[in-house]
Scaffold this motif. Structure first.
Motif: not given
Length: 189
Positions: A166-186
């Motif tokens: 539930x953190x805001x997504x930037x256009x480039x995505x974000x590093x999601x803490x729920x995915x153990x640091x893997x970058x989530x693509x928007x």
């Protein structure tokens, strides 16, 4: 220098709006009456709280005073026009006040400028000569409900939220803490 209180007893418009792109927006409230216009800067959270509290106040006013308060705002009565330009900040909002004026049967919104001194709550909704500058707007229950509806939409129109954290997504995505640091693509729009 004496305090300046901008009073709008029958505004043509009182709206929340933003300047800038999602993720880098500045939030404003703007009151307009005839040729007079005042814009004040505030935080997104302040807009959200004001909208919520107006809804609560309208329910209380209806219950306690029997005032006719619309449960919702018809879509054609919600102001969807952008802020009037140029948007010139009169002051940054620190303290907000909200009340019911039984004489005019109006919701009263008062926004006080940020000050370095602690604001004595007795200056809120008062015309004392001492205290921070203020914007005071009187709204019918219908106009107050329409303001709250638009304010909720303005706050909600920001960046999409990550479905996992539930953190805001930037256009480039974000590093999601729920995915153990893997970058989530928007996601594609």
């Amino acid at each position: 220098m004496p305090r300046v209180i901008h009073v709008f007893r029958q505004p043509d418009r009182f709206v929340a709006g933003t300047v800038g792109e999602p993720g880098d927006r500045s939030f404003y409230l703007q009151a307009t009456e005839s040729v007079r216009r005042v814009s004040v800067l505030l935080e997104k959270q302040q807009v959200s709280v004001l909208s919520e509290r107006i809804g609560t106040l309208l329910e209380e006013v209806s219950r306690r005073f029997g005032a006719e308060v619309p449960p919702t705002t018809p879509e054609n009565e919600v102001d969807t026009s952008p802020l009037e330009v140029p948007v010139e900040e009169e002051f940054r909002v620190g303290t907000m006040g909200l009340g019911w004026d039984a004489e005019s049967r109006s919701v009263v919104v008062e926004l006080l400028a940020v000050t370095e001194e602690e604001v004595d709550e007795s200056v809120v909704l008062d015309d004392t000569d001492e205290g921070p500058d203020a914007l005071r707007v009187f709204l019918s229950p219908e106009r107050a409900r329409a303001f709250a509806t638009r304010a909720e939409r303005v706050v909600g129109a920001g960046r999409r939220l990550c479905p996992l954290c539930t953190q805001p997504l930037d256009a480039a995505g974000h590093v999601c803490p729920r995915q153990n640091g893997f970058r989530r693509v928007a996601a594609e729009s």
